[in-house]
Design a protein around this motif. Structure first.
Motif, PDB file in Angstrom:
ATOM      1  N   UNK A  86      25.315 -56.450  60.831  1.00 59.08           N
ATOM      2  CA  UNK A  86      24.330 -57.330  60.199  1.00 59.08           C
ATOM      3  C   UNK A  86      23.239 -57.824  61.162  1.00 59.08           C
ATOM      4  N   UNK A  87      23.567 -58.217  62.394  1.00 63.14           N
ATOM      5  CA  UNK A  87      22.486 -58.665  63.284  1.00 63.14           C
ATOM      6  C   UNK A  87      21.399 -57.623  63.481  1.00 63.14           C
ATOM      7  N   UNK A  88      21.798 -56.361  63.589  1.00 60.91           N
ATOM      8  CA  UNK A  88      20.826 -55.283  63.758  1.00 60.91           C
ATOM      9  C   UNK A  88      19.943 -55.156  62.522  1.00 60.91           C
ATOM     10  N   UNK A  89      20.560 -55.175  61.345  1.00 59.39           N
ATOM     11  CA  UNK A  89      19.806 -55.080  60.100  1.00 59.39           C
ATOM     12  C   UNK A  89      18.901 -56.297  59.915  1.00 59.39           C
ATOM     13  N   UNK A  90      19.406 -57.460  60.269  1.00 62.07           N
ATOM     14  CA  UNK A  90      18.678 -58.715  60.076  1.00 62.07           C
ATOM     15  C   UNK A  90      17.394 -58.758  60.896  1.00 62.07           C
ATOM     16  N   UNK A  91      17.446 -58.242  62.108  1.00 60.51           N
ATOM     17  CA  UNK A  91      16.285 -58.334  63.006  1.00 60.51           C
ATOM     18  C   UNK A  91      15.056 -57.638  62.439  1.00 60.51           C
ATOM     19  N   UNK A  92      15.257 -56.543  61.740  1.00 62.80           N
ATOM     20  CA  UNK A  92      14.123 -55.767  61.239  1.00 62.80           C
ATOM     21  C   UNK A  92      14.056 -55.778  59.712  1.00 62.80           C
ATOM     22  N   UNK A  93      14.669 -56.769  59.084  1.00 59.89           N
ATOM     23  CA  UNK A  93      14.774 -56.773  57.627  1.00 59.89           C
ATOM     24  C   UNK A  93      13.414 -56.900  56.955  1.00 59.89           C
ATOM     25  N   UNK A  94      13.240 -56.149  55.892  1.00 56.36           N
ATOM     26  CA  UNK A  94      12.027 -56.236  55.087  1.00 56.36           C
ATOM     27  C   UNK A  94      12.203 -57.196  53.920  1.00 56.36           C
ATOM     28  N   UNK A  95      13.458 -57.575  53.629  1.00 58.07           N
ATOM     29  CA  UNK A  95      13.777 -58.479  52.534  1.00 58.07           C
ATOM     30  C   UNK A  95      14.848 -59.463  52.982  1.00 58.07           C
ATOM     31  N   UNK A  96      14.913 -60.632  52.366  1.00 59.45           N
ATOM     32  CA  UNK A  96      16.019 -61.553  52.648  1.00 59.45           C
ATOM     33  C   UNK A  96      17.359 -60.907  52.319  1.00 59.45           C
ATOM     34  N   UNK A  97      18.363 -61.227  53.133  1.00 60.35           N
ATOM     35  CA  UNK A  97      19.713 -60.691  52.971  1.00 60.35           C
ATOM     36  C   UNK A  97      20.657 -61.814  52.557  1.00 60.35           C
ATOM     37  N   UNK A  98      21.414 -61.570  51.487  1.00 63.70           N
ATOM     38  CA  UNK A  98      22.490 -62.474  51.082  1.00 63.70           C
ATOM     39  C   UNK A  98      23.814 -61.745  51.256  1.00 63.70           C
ATOM     40  N   UNK A  99      24.831 -62.458  51.731  1.00 64.62           N
ATOM     41  CA  UNK A  99      26.169 -61.877  51.780  1.00 64.62           C
ATOM     42  C   UNK A  99      26.984 -62.405  50.606  1.00 64.62           C
ATOM     43  N   UNK A 100      27.855 -61.540  50.098  1.00 62.61           N
ATOM     44  CA  UNK A 100      28.707 -61.899  48.967  1.00 62.61           C
ATOM     45  C   UNK A 100      30.159 -61.641  49.338  1.00 62.61           C
ATOM     46  N   UNK A 101      30.604 -60.389  49.223  1.00 57.22           N
ATOM     47  CA  UNK A 101      31.992 -60.064  49.524  1.00 57.22           C
ATOM     48  C   UNK A 101      32.396 -60.465  50.942  1.00 57.22           C
ATOM     49  N   UNK A 102      31.447 -60.495  51.860  1.00 57.63           N
ATOM     50  CA  UNK A 102      31.748 -60.827  53.257  1.00 57.63           C
ATOM     51  C   UNK A 102      32.000 -62.307  53.478  1.00 57.63           C
ATOM     52  N   UNK A 103      31.651 -63.145  52.506  1.00 60.74           N
ATOM     53  CA  UNK A 103      31.761 -64.601  52.681  1.00 60.74           C
ATOM     54  C   UNK A 103      32.528 -65.201  51.509  1.00 60.74           C
TER      55      UNK A 103
END
Length: 343
Positions: A221-238
């Motif tokens: 997730x940190x890697x994806x978050x750094x270059x994200x084009x859209x906001x990220x929500x977690x569901x199953x992970x939280x």
């Protein structure tokens, strides 16, 4: 207090297909708790990862726990049940029934008892994974029902080309409606595909992406978050408030479900923890009737985004108490959370 159990099969009007498979319906467990005069209602939608894979398993857990009595504050009952191994989805049914009863005893709507407003936030209506021609027929039905936001399930086992074809069909069918478009991949993408799809979806007006990576791949997730084009929500992970600090620097928000969290008691802690870490909040659902949806809607003033729509896809809904009006799932303005089984 007297506790009773009722098991009903909830058939879906339209089968729901997500990245992990297709759901036609399931047996849900309904729990009623009575003080001799008033009755509170709760509901469990079963889930293996939520601690009880069947209604029968959830009932067994609750019967064993309730045999010792239900005395004390609701928060204490929740803590004892959780520590005693009652699965989150089974605990959710008991917890929301206790809150419903407590609000009825106070002669207050549950949202008022919790110090909340009866505030409406637009609820997404879900578009499951289907061939583009099916989606093209399905979306107008949802819009005719009053949908002002659509949550598009992606993460097809046929790959991202299939995802693109389906999303394009949704986008085209919704053009001109003004409906917001949101995406839930249900953990169906690799890191590489998630990057690509988020860039592609951002250009097509999507608001956010939920659970782009499979549960277990949180280290990516940190890697994806750094270059994200859209906001990220977690569901199953939280699932619980204690999970949130680990995600605070690599997601934009968390999606809670009463079945994952064990009910209203922990849901309140999840929201407080998410806000303390500067995260957005969302509430979703898991194949529930109007009983559990009403309980979730009672908390709606706390959330930035809402996906409380599973009761709208039941044939029939055996319960009432969660009306959908002008694109919003609202709690009833009456004592308790408002949901109950129909006579």
């Amino acid at each position: 207090m007297k506790i009773e159990f009722h098991t009903l099969y909830l058939k879906k009007r339209f089968p729901l297909r997500i990245s992990r498979g297709e759901i036609l319906g399931d047996e849900n467990l309904f729990v009623s708790v009575s003080d001799g005069t008033l009755t509170g209602w709760g509901e469990m939608a079963p889930g293996y990862t939520e601690g009880a894979a069947t209604a029968a398993e959830g009932r067994t857990q609750l019967e064993a726990f309730c045999a010792t009595g239900l005395e004390g504050a609701i928060h204490d009952i929740w803590a004892h049940a959780h520590a005693g191994g009652v699965g989150a989805c089974a605990l959710a049914a008991l917890d929301m029934a206790l809150w419903d009863l407590r609000a009825k005893q106070a002669n207050m709507p549950l949202y008022s008892l919790l110090g909340l407003a009866r505030r409406g936030v637009v609820s997404s209506l879900t578009v499951g994974i289907n061939p583009p021609d099916v989606v093209s027929d399905r979306v107008p039905l949802l819009l005719a029902r009053g949908a002002r936001a659509l949550k598009v399930k992606l993460g097809s086992t046929d790959g991202i080309d299939a995802d693109k074809a389906m999303f394009t069909a949704v986008h085209d069918a919704a053009t001109g409606s003004g409906a917001a478009l949101r995406v839930d991949a249900n953990g169906g993408w690799s890191l590489r595909d998630a990057r690509h799809m988020m860039d592609w979806l951002a250009k097509r007006g999507v608001e956010y992406v939920e659970q782009p990576l499979v549960q277990g791949a949180e280290d990516q997730l940190p890697d994806l978050f750094r270059s994200r084009a859209l906001p990220i929500f977690v569901d199953e992970s939280c699932r619980f408030s204690s999970d949130i600090p680990a995600f605070a620097q690599c997601v934009d928000g968390v999606n809670l479900k009463l079945m994952k969290a064990g009910g209203i008691t922990e849901a309140l802690r999840i929201v407080a923890t998410a806000r303390a870490h500067g995260l957005k909040t969302m509430i979703g659902c898991m194949g529930e009737s109007s009983v559990a949806i009403a309980a979730g809607a009672s908390l709606s003033a706390l959330f930035d985004y809402i996906d409380l729509d599973s009761h709208l896809n039941l044939d029939p809904d055996p319960a009432s108490g969660a009306p959908f009006m002008d694109g919003v799932t609202l709690p009833e303005d009456r004592p308790g959370h408002g949901g109950c089984l129909n006579a």
